[in-house]
Design a protein around this motif. Structure first.
Motif, PDB file in Angstrom:
ATOM      1  N   UNK A 281       0.841  -1.204   0.000  1.00 47.95           N
ATOM      2  CA  UNK A 281       0.000   0.000   0.000  1.00 47.95           C
ATOM      3  C   UNK A 281       0.874   1.250   0.000  1.00 47.95           C
ATOM      4  N   UNK A 282       0.272   2.341  -0.464  1.00 49.83           N
ATOM      5  CA  UNK A 282       0.956   3.646  -0.438  1.00 49.83           C
ATOM      6  C   UNK A 282       1.369   3.964   0.994  1.00 49.83           C
ATOM      7  N   UNK A 283       0.481   3.637   1.898  1.00 47.13           N
ATOM      8  CA  UNK A 283       0.720   3.923   3.299  1.00 47.13           C
ATOM      9  C   UNK A 283       1.965   3.193   3.812  1.00 47.13           C
ATOM     10  N   UNK A 284       2.076   1.936   3.416  1.00 47.78           N
ATOM     11  CA  UNK A 284       3.237   1.139   3.834  1.00 47.78           C
ATOM     12  C   UNK A 284       4.527   1.750   3.270  1.00 47.78           C
ATOM     13  N   UNK A 285       4.457   2.166   2.013  1.00 49.30           N
ATOM     14  CA  UNK A 285       5.644   2.771   1.383  1.00 49.30           C
ATOM     15  C   UNK A 285       6.024   4.057   2.112  1.00 49.30           C
ATOM     16  N   UNK A 286       5.034   4.900   2.357  1.00 50.87           N
ATOM     17  CA  UNK A 286       5.316   6.170   3.030  1.00 50.87           C
ATOM     18  C   UNK A 286       5.924   5.933   4.405  1.00 50.87           C
ATOM     19  N   UNK A 305       3.042  19.958   5.840  1.00 50.26           N
ATOM     20  CA  UNK A 305       1.867  19.119   6.034  1.00 50.26           C
ATOM     21  C   UNK A 305       2.258  17.673   5.736  1.00 50.26           C
ATOM     22  N   UNK A 306       1.420  16.749   6.197  1.00 55.96           N
ATOM     23  CA  UNK A 306       1.705  15.327   5.955  1.00 55.96           C
ATOM     24  C   UNK A 306       1.822  15.055   4.462  1.00 55.96           C
ATOM     25  N   UNK A 307       0.930  15.709   3.701  1.00 54.81           N
ATOM     26  CA  UNK A 307       0.900  15.472   2.262  1.00 54.81           C
ATOM     27  C   UNK A 307       2.184  15.988   1.598  1.00 54.81           C
ATOM     28  N   UNK A 310       5.024  13.669   2.430  1.00 60.90           N
ATOM     29  CA  UNK A 310       4.924  12.410   1.704  1.00 60.90           C
ATOM     30  C   UNK A 310       5.588  12.514   0.330  1.00 60.90           C
ATOM     31  N   UNK A 311       5.252  13.592  -0.383  1.00 62.03           N
ATOM     32  CA  UNK A 311       5.814  13.753  -1.725  1.00 62.03           C
ATOM     33  C   UNK A 311       7.325  13.928  -1.654  1.00 62.03           C
ATOM     34  N   UNK A 312       7.788  14.718  -0.710  1.00 61.55           N
ATOM     35  CA  UNK A 312       9.226  14.983  -0.616  1.00 61.55           C
ATOM     36  C   UNK A 312       9.999  13.732  -0.221  1.00 61.55           C
ATOM     37  N   UNK A 313       9.391  12.949   0.669  1.00 61.66           N
ATOM     38  CA  UNK A 313      10.063  11.724   1.100  1.00 61.66           C
ATOM     39  C   UNK A 313      10.174  10.745  -0.066  1.00 61.66           C
ATOM     40  N   UNK A 314       9.172  10.773  -0.943  1.00 61.96           N
ATOM     41  CA  UNK A 314       9.147   9.824  -2.053  1.00 61.96           C
ATOM     42  C   UNK A 314      10.164  10.145  -3.146  1.00 61.96           C
TER      43      UNK A 314
END
Ligand code: ADP
Ligand code: MG
Length: 466
Positions: A281-286, A305-307, A310-314
């Motif tokens: 899941x996306x959640x698991x990846x994040x 923000x969390x969002x 998320x993008x920066x971490x990816x």
């Protein structure tokens, strides 16, 4: 005839984990032979595999650091062959659906940065280790079933030094992400190189020779160069290069014949049904990717923000650029939103290479915006022009591109536009509120997008009420 070397890499990384990929046997290095074996590792009938989450996470981190597309499902396939180091008669690997695909990463070779395409990254189990003593072969099953990450590059290298550079980068990433010890001398990082020669300028590829198990950076560089030299000599004297596997003899600095590859091996790959497909899941990846963050990652110090996080971490690229810009004093929110709104789309469509090329101009553009020299609309338009290969010099002239700052100037402009679109003005006054957007559009156009949208709208509304 001028020949050009074409080189591709296959790299195996032993994943750091207390237990094996599919069993609970220990992976401790240096233990007595055959002391760390679960029934599964010896292929005892009825023993079933269960996937080691830690190893999967390691592979996700590694794939992400190579800017790869991640699969949303984890599956394993059987690679069937008979050999004494493989008790089951098949190796579990990810043939049909590798965890990572289509990666790209820059190496700095002698002159400049060079982008290397990473074709695939997948998980597989290690085989047992064979030790040859006199005329006997001993087998140590401690290694059997340990988790490996295999990374396969496109044939993008042109010299031994370049290939070695890439392996160094892989080792660095593996250490940084705590994925592997990366110790070549312990076999935690193993490298096979594929070398062929082709005529310069020709699309016709040459015959590929594989050199197995290179165990130091220096050997990688030297083995490739020695092999290129050997193939050149053969071709120049009208002889043929055969598809074969060779090894490197460091004492004489030559590659040595091991075996011919008559035809492609047929491993009869098929999906392993002992392991049902597992959704990633996306959640698991994040969560997986943000684990490192908690260990002193620089992103922690910015209010995001969390969002946004998320993008920066990816994306390692966007993350690094974000930190750079935020540290230059640009507003965290502006930078995060711009990177996510605009750069992320370009990254997906055109790859990291593209952004790296225009990065300096993007940075300059953001500074112009933050200094109120250009409007938000101009920011977007100019960015699109940069992506379309224009340089900032061509699209922004500091003398005449400044934002219209004064209300007086803006009002003059608005009056002009109102005269030109009388119909829309009448329609608006009769209740067609949408006409306002049309008029705003005309103002933007007339000003070459050099107006502040909020201020313009306020002034326009005031005018319309008059
Ligand atoms: P295979 O299925 O035989 O393993 P791949 O296409 O997966 O073939 O390639 C395996 C390796 O061979 C990769 O590292 C790739 O970079 C390399 N390779 C492919 N084409 C060439 C070539 N023309 N010269 C040198 N290496 C090559
Ligand atoms: Mg291969």
């Amino acid at each position: 005839m001028t020949y050009q070397a074409v080189i591709g890499l296959e790299i195996h990384l032993q994943v750091e984990s207390k237990t094996k990929l599919f069993s609970l046997a220990s992976t401790q290095f240096g233990s007595p032979p055959n002391s760390q074996i679960a029934p599964l590792d010896m292929a005892f009938p009825g023993a079933m595999p269960s996937v080691n989450k830690r190893v999967v996470k390691a592979a996700i981190k590694m794939a992400n650091s190579l800017n790869m597309d991640l699969s949303d499902v984890l599956t394993f396939d059987r690679k069937n062959y008979f050999y004494s180091d493989l008790a089951k008669g098949y190796q579990l690997t990810q043939y049909f659906n590798p965890l990572g695909r289509k990666g790209r990463i820059a190496i700095s070779s002698s002159e400049e940065e060079k982008i290397i395409q990473v074709t695939r990254l997948h998980l597989e189990e290690d085989t047992a280790k064979q030790v040859h003593v006199d005329d006997k072969t001993l087998i140590d099953f401690n290694r059997a079933g340990m988790g490996l990450i295999e990374i396969v590059t496109a044939p993008d290298f042109t010299s031994g030094t370049e290939a070695a550079q890439f392996v160094k980068l892989i080792q660095k990433l593996a250490l940084k992400l705590k994925v592997s010890s990366g110790k070549m001398q312990e076999g935690a990082l193993r490298v096979d190189v594929n070398v062929s020669l082709k005529q310069k300028g020709s699309a016709q590829q040459g015959v590929i020779v594989e050199i197995k198990n290179l165990n130091s950076f220096r050997h990688i560089a030297k083995a490739v160069d020695a092999e290129v030299k050997r193939q050149k000599t053969l071709l120049k004297s009208g002889q043929k290069v055969y598809a074969e596997t060779r090894r490197y003899d460091e004492i004489n600095n030559v590659t040595v014949f091991m075996r011919r590859k008559e035809k492609k091996d047929d491993y009869r790959y098929f999906p392993d049904t002992n392991i049902a497909p597992i959704k990633i899941s996306e959640d698991f990846i994040t969560k997986t990717l943000s684990e490192d963050e908690k260990r002193g990652d620089p992103l922690v110090q910015y209010v995001l923000t969390e969002q946004q996080k998320e993008v920066l971490v990816r994306s390692p690229y966007l993350k690094a650029l974000f930190i750079k810009l935020a540290d230059e004093g640009l507003s965290v929110d502006l930078v995060a939103n711009f990177l996510i709104g605009n750069l992320q789309a370009t990254l997906k469509k055109e790859g990291v290479n593209k952004l790296q090329k225009i990065e300096d101009d993007i940075v300059a553009l953001l500074h112009l915006y933050e200094a109120d020299k250009i409007s938000s609309k101009q920011l977007t338009i100019f960015y699109e022009q940069l992506v379309a290969n224009k340089s900032l010099k061509d699209i922004y002239n500091s003398d005449d591109d400044g934002l219209i700052q004064s209300a007086e100037q803006l009002v003059i402009l608005i009056d002009e536009v109102l005269l030109e679109c009388e119909e829309a003005v009448t329609a608006y006054r009769r209740g067609k509120k949408k006409s306002l957007n049309y008029i705003l559009g005309q103002i933007y156009r007339k000003s070459n997008n050099k107006v502040d949208p909020l201020m313009t709208k306020q002034l326009l509304l005031k005018k319309m009420e008059e």
